[in-house]
Design a protein around this motif. Sequence first.
Motif, PDB file in Angstrom:
ATOM      1  N   SER A 220      -8.625   7.518   2.385  1.00 13.61           N
ATOM      2  CA  SER A 220      -9.226   6.582   3.339  1.00 13.61           C
ATOM      3  C   SER A 220      -9.113   7.184   4.734  1.00 13.61           C
ATOM      4  O   SER A 220      -8.224   7.987   5.002  1.00 13.61           O
ATOM      5  CB  SER A 220      -8.509   5.234   3.295  1.00 13.61           C
ATOM      6  N   ALA A 221     -10.017   6.755   5.614  1.00 12.53           N
ATOM      7  CA  ALA A 221      -9.956   7.214   7.001  1.00 12.53           C
ATOM      8  C   ALA A 221     -10.037   6.036   7.965  1.00 12.53           C
ATOM      9  O   ALA A 221     -10.438   6.187   9.118  1.00 12.53           O
ATOM     10  CB  ALA A 221     -11.088   8.199   7.277  1.00 12.53           C
ATOM     11  N   ILE A 222      -9.654   4.858   7.488  1.00  7.92           N
ATOM     12  CA  ILE A 222      -9.807   3.666   8.331  1.00  7.92           C
ATOM     13  C   ILE A 222      -8.883   3.692   9.550  1.00  7.92           C
ATOM     14  O   ILE A 222      -9.136   2.988  10.520  1.00  7.92           O
ATOM     15  CB  ILE A 222      -9.584   2.365   7.526  1.00  7.92           C
ATOM     16  N   ASN A 223      -7.824   4.505   9.499  1.00  7.25           N
ATOM     17  CA  ASN A 223      -6.909   4.627  10.636  1.00  7.25           C
ATOM     18  C   ASN A 223      -7.181   5.875  11.470  1.00  7.25           C
ATOM     19  O   ASN A 223      -6.336   6.278  12.272  1.00  7.25           O
ATOM     20  CB  ASN A 223      -5.458   4.652  10.151  1.00  7.25           C
ATOM     21  N   MET A 224      -8.357   6.479  11.281  1.00  5.48           N
ATOM     22  CA  MET A 224      -8.670   7.730  11.957  1.00  5.48           C
ATOM     23  C   MET A 224      -9.874   7.584  12.888  1.00  5.48           C
ATOM     24  O   MET A 224     -10.844   6.903  12.566  1.00  5.48           O
ATOM     25  CB  MET A 224      -8.965   8.839  10.929  1.00  5.48           C
ATOM     26  N   VAL A 225      -9.774   8.260  14.042  1.00  3.66           N
ATOM     27  CA  VAL A 225     -10.894   8.409  14.960  1.00  3.66           C
ATOM     28  C   VAL A 225     -11.075   9.906  15.181  1.00  3.66           C
ATOM     29  O   VAL A 225     -10.119  10.604  15.548  1.00  3.66           O
ATOM     30  CB  VAL A 225     -10.636   7.711  16.307  1.00  3.66           C
ATOM     31  N   ALA A 226     -12.275  10.418  14.939  1.00  2.00           N
ATOM     32  CA  ALA A 226     -12.556  11.841  15.092  1.00  2.00           C
ATOM     33  C   ALA A 226     -13.673  12.023  16.118  1.00  2.00           C
ATOM     34  O   ALA A 226     -14.683  11.316  16.074  1.00  2.00           O
ATOM     35  CB  ALA A 226     -12.954  12.460  13.753  1.00  2.00           C
ATOM     36  N   THR A 227     -13.482  12.956  17.036  1.00 11.82           N
ATOM     37  CA  THR A 227     -14.432  13.120  18.134  1.00 11.82           C
ATOM     38  C   THR A 227     -14.903  14.563  18.274  1.00 11.82           C
ATOM     39  O   THR A 227     -14.245  15.506  17.830  1.00 11.82           O
ATOM     40  CB  THR A 227     -13.797  12.690  19.475  1.00 11.82           C
ATOM     41  N   SER A 228     -16.042  14.701  18.926  1.00  5.14           N
ATOM     42  CA  SER A 228     -16.564  16.028  19.268  1.00  5.14           C
ATOM     43  C   SER A 228     -17.220  15.961  20.637  1.00  5.14           C
ATOM     44  O   SER A 228     -17.626  14.892  21.090  1.00  5.14           O
ATOM     45  CB  SER A 228     -17.581  16.505  18.234  1.00  5.14           C
ATOM     46  N   LEU A 229     -17.344  17.106  21.262  1.00  9.50           N
ATOM     47  CA  LEU A 229     -18.028  17.182  22.550  1.00  9.50           C
ATOM     48  C   LEU A 229     -19.536  17.080  22.370  1.00  9.50           C
ATOM     49  O   LEU A 229     -20.241  16.549  23.223  1.00  9.50           O
ATOM     50  CB  LEU A 229     -17.671  18.492  23.256  1.00  9.50           C
ATOM     51  N   GLU A 230     -20.042  17.574  21.227  1.00 11.16           N
ATOM     52  CA  GLU A 230     -21.476  17.612  20.977  1.00 11.16           C
ATOM     53  C   GLU A 230     -21.977  16.306  20.365  1.00 11.16           C
ATOM     54  O   GLU A 230     -21.209  15.531  19.799  1.00 11.16           O
ATOM     55  CB  GLU A 230     -21.824  18.765  20.026  1.00 11.16           C
ATOM     56  N   ASP A 231     -23.291  16.093  20.466  1.00 12.81           N
ATOM     57  CA  ASP A 231     -23.891  14.968  19.755  1.00 12.81           C
ATOM     58  C   ASP A 231     -24.180  15.394  18.315  1.00 12.81           C
ATOM     59  O   ASP A 231     -24.023  16.559  17.939  1.00 12.81           O
ATOM     60  CB  ASP A 231     -25.157  14.474  20.460  1.00 12.81           C
ATOM     61  N   ARG A 232     -24.605  14.468  17.503  1.00 12.84           N
ATOM     62  CA  ARG A 232     -24.799  14.716  16.074  1.00 12.84           C
ATOM     63  C   ARG A 232     -25.867  15.776  15.819  1.00 12.84           C
ATOM     64  O   ARG A 232     -25.707  16.628  14.940  1.00 12.84           O
ATOM     65  CB  ARG A 232     -25.157  13.406  15.378  1.00 12.84           C
TER      66      ARG A 232
ATOM     67  N   MET B 159       0.851  -1.199   0.000  1.00 11.18           N
ATOM     68  CA  MET B 159       0.000   0.000   0.000  1.00 11.18           C
ATOM     69  C   MET B 159       0.885   1.247   0.000  1.00 11.18           C
ATOM     70  O   MET B 159       1.824   1.343   0.780  1.00 11.18           O
ATOM     71  CB  MET B 159      -0.926  -0.001   1.220  1.00 11.18           C
ATOM     72  N   GLU B 160       0.576   2.175  -0.867  1.00 14.63           N
ATOM     73  CA  GLU B 160       1.368   3.398  -0.974  1.00 14.63           C
ATOM     74  C   GLU B 160       1.054   4.356   0.180  1.00 14.63           C
ATOM     75  O   GLU B 160      -0.116   4.593   0.511  1.00 14.63           O
ATOM     76  CB  GLU B 160       1.077   4.088  -2.301  1.00 14.63           C
ATOM     77  N   GLU B 161       2.109   4.895   0.791  1.00 15.57           N
ATOM     78  CA  GLU B 161       1.931   5.889   1.855  1.00 15.57           C
ATOM     79  C   GLU B 161       1.572   7.231   1.236  1.00 15.57           C
ATOM     80  O   GLU B 161       2.163   7.664   0.244  1.00 15.57           O
ATOM     81  CB  GLU B 161       3.207   6.029   2.674  1.00 15.57           C
ATOM     82  N   LYS B 162       0.591   7.900   1.828  1.00 13.87           N
ATOM     83  CA  LYS B 162       0.203   9.249   1.408  1.00 13.87           C
ATOM     84  C   LYS B 162       0.383  10.190   2.589  1.00 13.87           C
ATOM     85  O   LYS B 162       0.049   9.845   3.725  1.00 13.87           O
ATOM     86  CB  LYS B 162      -1.245   9.256   0.909  1.00 13.87           C
ATOM     87  N   ILE B 163       0.917  11.375   2.301  1.00 15.65           N
ATOM     88  CA  ILE B 163       1.282  12.308   3.362  1.00 15.65           C
ATOM     89  C   ILE B 163       0.668  13.674   3.092  1.00 15.65           C
ATOM     90  O   ILE B 163       0.672  14.163   1.955  1.00 15.65           O
ATOM     91  CB  ILE B 163       2.819  12.436   3.475  1.00 15.65           C
ATOM     92  N   ILE B 164       0.146  14.288   4.154  1.00 16.18           N
ATOM     93  CA  ILE B 164      -0.275  15.683   4.115  1.00 16.18           C
ATOM     94  C   ILE B 164       0.348  16.365   5.332  1.00 16.18           C
ATOM     95  O   ILE B 164       0.038  16.013   6.477  1.00 16.18           O
ATOM     96  CB  ILE B 164      -1.821  15.827   4.074  1.00 16.18           C
ATOM     97  N   LYS B 165       1.288  17.263   5.065  1.00 14.17           N
ATOM     98  CA  LYS B 165       2.063  17.949   6.110  1.00 14.17           C
ATOM     99  C   LYS B 165       2.669  16.952   7.101  1.00 14.17           C
ATOM    100  O   LYS B 165       3.509  16.162   6.726  1.00 14.17           O
ATOM    101  CB  LYS B 165       1.201  18.995   6.823  1.00 14.17           C
ATOM    102  N   HIS B 166       2.215  16.964   8.371  1.00 17.53           N
ATOM    103  CA  HIS B 166       2.830  16.142   9.414  1.00 17.53           C
ATOM    104  C   HIS B 166       2.174  14.769   9.555  1.00 17.53           C
ATOM    105  O   HIS B 166       2.520  14.027  10.474  1.00 17.53           O
ATOM    106  CB  HIS B 166       2.724  16.857  10.767  1.00 17.53           C
ATOM    107  N   TYR B 167       1.251  14.439   8.662  1.00 21.87           N
ATOM    108  CA  TYR B 167       0.409  13.263   8.881  1.00 21.87           C
ATOM    109  C   TYR B 167       0.492  12.287   7.717  1.00 21.87           C
ATOM    110  O   TYR B 167       0.487  12.669   6.550  1.00 21.87           O
ATOM    111  CB  TYR B 167      -1.032  13.705   9.126  1.00 21.87           C
TER     112      TYR B 167
END
Length: 211
Positions: free
Chosen positions: A35-47, A1-9
């Motif tokens: 892809s975002a399979i390696n990402m977890v994104a959170t918020s304080l609020e509900d949907r 799988m090819e690595e893709k980079i955006i700035k520090h990530y």
Amino acid sequence: MEEKIIKHYSSFHNILLVGEGDFSFSLSLARAFGSAINMVATSLEDRASLAMKYTSAIRNLNELESLGCTILHEVDVYNINQHDYFKQHIFFDRIIFNFPHSGNFRHETQHWVIEEHKKLVSGFLGNAKYLLNVGGEIHITHKTAHPFSKWNIKNLAENERLSFVEEVSFSKYFYPGYQNKRGAGFKCNKSFPVGTCSTFKFSCLYYNFVP
């Protein structure tokens, strides 16, 4: 799988994003990676609350989920490591908190407001460090002009036994599609001028933390 980079990530990183507004920063990373399979994104609020605050939130969330991102709502940075999801011994290479803010936008120069902001950052750092992989980093993006310079983020991190890695300049234009948003107030759907700001990077001094 090819690595893709955006700035520090990298697409190879396990990434946790906390305190997301309309989730446009998470989406910017996900689109860059394809892809975002390696990402977890959170918020304080509900949907439902996010839908009321930000016109693009639901659209961004739907796209993130279609790319495989794990979305968690009602996650408080003060006790994030105690959330049921993170009790499953899940660790991250990068933990990101952009423009942390306690919610008071009217009295930024007041000492008590600055102390509220510092308490928020310290609470985040004190919990996030338990979720780092060996070699992982915590990134806080923050304004550096007065009065924000008085937050002394480096000192807050040192107090949490975190090691300063580096400070790098930040521009939201590095992240196509990212729209920084206020977290509270009647103007929360609008972007705010970030001015001069930096991303501060920290790593663990020790890896034997006991929550």
